[in-house]
Design a protein around this motif. Structure first.
Motif, short mmCIF file in Angstrom:
data_model
loop_
_atom_site.label_atom_id
_atom_site.label_comp_id
_atom_site.label_asym_id
_atom_site.label_seq_id
_atom_site.Cartn_x
_atom_site.Cartn_y
_atom_site.Cartn_z
N LYS A 93 63.29 29.42 86.43
CA LYS A 93 62.35 28.63 85.89
C LYS A 93 60.93 29.48 85.86
O LYS A 93 60.71 30.43 86.44
CB LYS A 93 62.30 27.60 87.04
CG LYS A 93 63.37 26.77 87.28
CD LYS A 93 63.29 25.84 88.11
CE LYS A 93 64.61 24.70 88.40
NZ LYS A 93 64.60 23.70 89.23
N LYS A 94 59.90 28.80 84.90
CA LYS A 94 58.62 29.18 84.63
C LYS A 94 57.63 28.43 85.01
O LYS A 94 57.57 27.48 84.83
CB LYS A 94 58.51 29.64 83.34
CG LYS A 94 57.43 30.38 82.68
CD LYS A 94 57.28 30.32 81.17
CE LYS A 94 56.14 31.02 80.51
NZ LYS A 94 56.00 31.27 79.23
N TRP A 128 59.61 24.98 81.27
CA TRP A 128 60.61 24.80 80.30
C TRP A 128 61.36 23.45 80.67
O TRP A 128 62.40 23.42 79.86
CB TRP A 128 61.63 26.18 80.72
CG TRP A 128 61.08 27.42 80.21
CD1 TRP A 128 60.10 27.58 79.25
CD2 TRP A 128 61.28 28.71 80.62
NE1 TRP A 128 59.98 29.01 79.19
CE2 TRP A 128 60.57 29.45 79.83
CE3 TRP A 128 62.26 29.14 81.74
CZ2 TRP A 128 60.82 31.17 80.26
CZ3 TRP A 128 62.45 30.50 81.84
CH2 TRP A 128 61.75 31.58 81.04
N THR A 145 65.97 27.87 82.47
CA THR A 145 66.91 28.20 81.21
C THR A 145 68.40 27.61 81.42
O THR A 145 69.08 27.75 80.22
CB THR A 145 66.93 29.85 81.44
OG1 THR A 145 67.64 30.07 82.46
CG2 THR A 145 65.54 30.32 81.13
N LYS A 148 68.40 25.05 78.69
CA LYS A 148 68.12 25.73 77.43
C LYS A 148 69.08 26.58 77.00
O LYS A 148 68.78 27.15 75.83
CB LYS A 148 66.80 26.09 77.49
CG LYS A 148 65.66 25.29 77.92
CD LYS A 148 65.35 24.12 76.71
CE LYS A 148 64.36 23.21 76.94
NZ LYS A 148 62.96 23.82 76.60
N GLU A 293 58.28 30.88 75.31
CA GLU A 293 57.35 29.58 75.26
C GLU A 293 58.50 28.39 75.76
O GLU A 293 57.93 27.56 76.53
CB GLU A 293 56.67 29.31 73.93
CG GLU A 293 56.09 28.18 73.82
CD GLU A 293 55.53 27.98 72.50
OE1 GLU A 293 54.57 27.00 72.51
OE2 GLU A 293 55.76 28.94 71.56
N THR A 294 59.50 28.33 75.01
CA THR A 294 60.21 27.26 75.25
C THR A 294 61.59 27.35 76.38
O THR A 294 62.16 26.49 76.98
CB THR A 294 61.06 26.88 73.78
OG1 THR A 294 61.93 27.90 73.40
CG2 THR A 294 60.22 26.67 72.68
N GLY A 295 62.03 28.53 76.66
CA GLY A 295 62.88 28.97 77.79
C GLY A 295 64.53 28.56 76.91
O GLY A 295 65.40 28.92 77.52
N LYS A 296 64.49 28.45 75.59
CA LYS A 296 65.78 28.54 74.82
C LYS A 296 66.33 29.52 74.69
O LYS A 296 66.00 30.91 74.52
CB LYS A 296 65.44 27.82 73.30
CG LYS A 296 66.77 27.91 72.48
CD LYS A 296 66.65 27.16 71.23
CE LYS A 296 67.70 27.23 70.32
NZ LYS A 296 67.80 26.71 68.87
#
Length: 794
Positions: A93-94, A128, A145, A148, A293-296
């Motif tokens: 996680k971010k 994310w 993630t 994602k 940016e999105t964690g995808k």
């Protein structure tokens, strides 16, 4: 009344149970049955340690966002030996770094603390996450993630990357090449472009990879001899409604950030949009590349060793077998180089940094004996640079690579070469036994390889025939696990010295001679010597160095020297005691500054090796029991008498602190130092892990706990003239992490230890102190200064 006594233990009166005993065995069996009957499963606790990378654009800066790697341990101690969990699930996680800790956009910190009890905050939603705000964000499957990973699904959540057309970009080794895995080429009868080798990937491995692509098909009890296109289409005919995805725990694989592009407005000196990727490994066996940016997830690489040794973990989170597997568990390094473009529109100038080199390198830790290089310029389709194992003739000493390789430059045959420097790794056959103290082991080497292709340039080990690519030193006979350190003493961008340590209590310095490589036709040995500067084993006690040394240049009068610090402890068995106190060592290397040391013709003398007997005992480090020796009070000020005895002509080659915990005795010592230390403006921050310590409370929920506490200590460099400890403890093995202490805008550029608190200090602190006394935790300002340097080559 026997009848009523039986009723008392029956369903009519509480269902407590009763036992009829006529002999000793009946009593014994009744106790065993009682214990078994009252045992209950517990809910695993989500664990994690904060990770804050440096900015790829500016390595002097720490990023304003950090990562929280998570893992959920599972207790299966009562399961049969063949029914153990093969992996523990996890997530990455971010969060923002605000006021010295990780917080969400609403200001909720990831940790909450009630009294002495620390918990992950259920309201702190990671950056994310697309989950609802009222979800339990401490749950390992919430956000991060995990959610994602793009797999085929009929999910209609617009923030979820999974839909009916989703395809996961999975890559693995097929023979010696890297190939993309698809539902199509997993078929044994497929012969088109990208077809897999008929013998390279087995039927069982193909089933595992099919699950990893997002098709919940499991592994048949009886495997067929083929897996045809028709069979695959039948197996994966239905698109799952709920995305079938899972993620192994993230333990030692420190996330790294790689920058593809960044725009800077030169007029306002502000950073615009950045295209960046996050790279990390996990226990199920994947090296993941995700959009920062999105964690995808953009792609995932499954190393050859994973497919060979633990393909079952690619099937799902509940697979069982003979024991825990580790996957891609080592930290990786990124080589991020840039080209600069300036665009002027009117009075505005936009500077664009574009990556010219975007390579990553690393090993697998306990996932296998190998090191890889990958080009991730296109993160959705990485390219293999090299794959080295002990089966390669130049790397026969190699074992498990636990640490990051060091990226540096040297000169070779007149050209500057980008190189990787790494140790031979961890010999599990020698050190995975309690109290092991081998006289020698595999992994006893230091390698320098060409970064673009992994070709060996130079190595040192204990045996062999000396040549232009080999320097033999018989003392190099133990596993080299820690990341090497390089020093450039003339600021020409070329590595001049390499420091490395091993599991045999030894520290070495390699002196390089770039001047001898000026010729474009003659390739002499790049290394002048491999000099042992410390031999710290004594009797039955051998300190082990698993983590990167910390080095820095200091002055003492007109003399210059390199301070080399190392913390010892048995990382293979962190809960075990040692017969002697583990230590923090500070070795003063005055030889490093001697004139002409880089030349093979150097005939000067060398200082005596540091040993347990010629290092100054500075005292003890421990929570509340820290002491310090060697200071004398003169006119209400401390005079450091010990420092005067550590000069180049002094009798001491440096100093050490004993690591002590409250539970230590004269025969067993438990405190030890793990994780990489941090040296900032003369302050050395280190970790002290005490496996017997606890926060002193028991959680109200019955859950899997964390054993032991880590305390962050500060030692004044270079002579150890003060010692302090941060009053806040951390559960588990946590190293010192520095981060921003003000706000994400970096308006004041203050950094310091995360989760700021006070500290207790003794010695030459802010003011001289004779006893442990409270003071504010250190804060450091970051400022850019141009330091003109001249050098000449001849």
């Amino acid at each position: 009344d026997v009848k009523n006594a039986c009723l008392w233990g029956g369903s009519e009166y509480g269902d407590g149970g009763f036992y009829h005993a006529e002999n000793v065995n009946d009593i014994k069996n009744s106790i065993i049955k009682f214990v078994q009957d009252v045992s209950v499963p517990f809910t695993a606790t989500s664990l994690g340690s904060i990770s804050v990378p440096r900015d790829p654009l500016d390595q002097t800066q720490i990023m304003t966002e950090g990562f929280f790697p998570m893992i959920s341990p599972f207790d299966d101690s009562q399961a049969a030996s063949t029914q153990k969990k093969l992996m523990w699930i996890g997530n990455l996680k971010k969060y923002k770094i605000i006021d010295g800790t990780l917080k969400d956009t609403s200001g909720n910190a990831i940790y909450t603390q009630t009294g002495n009890e620390q918990k992950i905050n259920s309201t702190a939603q990671d950056l994310w996450s697309f989950a609802l705000s009222n979800d339990d964000h401490s749950n390992i499957k919430s956000g991060g993630t995990w959610n994602k990973i793009p797999v085929p699904s009929t999910s209609i959540n617009p923030a979820d990357p999974s839909n009916a057309a989703s395809t996961r970009n999975v890559f693995t080794m097929d023979g010696s090449s890297l190939k993309k895995i698809t539902k199509t080429n997993l078929a044994t009868n497929y012969t088109g472009t990208g077809a897999l080798s008929a013998t390279g990937i087995t039927i069982a491995q193909r089933y595992a990879l099919l699950n990893y692509l997002g098709h919940n098909v499991g592994l048949p009890a009886t495997l067929p001899t083929t897996l045809t296109t028709t069979a695959i289409n039948q197996i994966a005919a239905e698109t799952p409604q709920i995305p079938y995805r899972f993620l192994g725990g993230v333990v030692h694989s420190t996330p790294i950030v790689a920058t593809k592009e960044a725009k800077i407005d030169a007029t306002t000196n502000s950073i615009g949009k950045r295209t960046e990727y996050v790279v990390y490994g996990s226990m199920e066996g994947g090296l993941h590349i995700v959009d920062a940016e999105t964690g995808k997830e953009l792609s995932v690489f499954v190393p050859k060793e994973i497919l060979t040794n633990q393909y079952q973990t690619l099937i799902g989170e509940n697979v069982v077998g003979a024991g825990l597997q580790y996957g891609v568990d080592a930290p990786w390094a990124v080589d991020n180089q840039f080209k600069i473009k300036n665009t002027t529109t009117g009075s505005n100038t936009m500077t664009t940094y574009e990556s010219s080199v975007l390579n990553i390198y690393g090993g697998l830790r306990m996932g296998g004996n190998a090191i890889y290089g990958l080009n991730i310029e296109n993160p959705a389709s990485p390219n293999l640079l090299f794959h080295k194992t002990p089966f390669d003739s130049d790397f026969t000493e190699m074992r498990q690579i636990w640490s990051k390789p060091t990226i540096a430059e040297i000169r070779l045959k007149g050209e500057r070469k980008r190189v990787l420097i790494f140790g031979g790794g961890y010999d599990a056959s020698a050190y995975e036994t309690a109290n092991a103290n081998p006289t020698s082991s595999a992994g006893n080497a230091l390698y320098v390889v060409n970064a673009p292709d992994g070709t060996l340039i130079w190595k040192t080990t204990g045996t062999g025939t000396n040549s232009k690519i080999l320097t033999v030193n018989s003392n190099v006979k133990h596993s080299v696990v820690a990341q090497p350190v390089v020093r450039d003493y003339d600021s020409d961008g070329l590595a001049d010295m390499i420091y490395f340590a091993d599991l045999g209590g030894q520290i070495f310095r390699v002196d390089l001679n770039n001047l001898a490589q000026m010729s474009t036709s003659v390739n002499t040995n790049i290394a002048v010597r491999v000099q042992r500067i410390a031999a710290l084993a004594k009797g039955t006690y051998t300190p082990r160095f698993y983590d990167r040394l910390t080095t820095a240049v200091f002055g003492q009068g007109s003399e210059r020297f390199v301070l080399v610090t190392a913390g010892s402890g048995n990382r293979s068995f962190p809960l075990e005691s040692s017969p002697e106190p583990e230590k923090i060592y500070g070795i003063l290397d005055y030889d490093a500054a001697k004139n002409g040391i880089e030349k093979a013709s150097y005939t000067g003398t060398f200082s005596a090796e540091a040993t347990q007997d010629n290092l100054y005992n500075r005292g003890d480090l421990g929570k509340a029991n820290t002491t310090i020796n060697g200071l004398k009070t003169v006119d209400s000020k401390y005079v450091d008498e010990a420092a005067a005895q550590m000069g180049s002509a002094g009798s001491y080659r440096g100093w050490y602190f004993n690591l002590k915990s409250k539970g230590d005795s004269g025969t067993a010592y438990h405190a030890k130092s793990f994780e990489e230390s941090q040296l900032v403006q003369g302050d050395l921050f280190i970790n002290l892990y005490d496996p017997q310590a606890s926060l002193g409370t028991v959680s109200q929920n019955c859950g899997g706990g964390v054993q032991g506490l880590s305390t962050i200590h500060r030692v004044c460099a270079p002579f150890g003239s003060c010692a302090a400890y941060v009053t806040t403890d951390y559960q588990g093995i946590i190293g010192p992490t520095l981060g921003g202490l003000t706000n994400p805008a970096r308006t004041t550029q203050l950094i310091g230890p995360l989760k700021p608190a006070g500290e207790k200090c003794i010695g030459k602190c802010d003011t001289d102190k004779t006893t442990l006394s409270d003071q504010q935790l250190k804060k450091y300002s970051q400022a850019r200064r141009i330091r003109p340097t001249r050098w000449f080559e001849w």
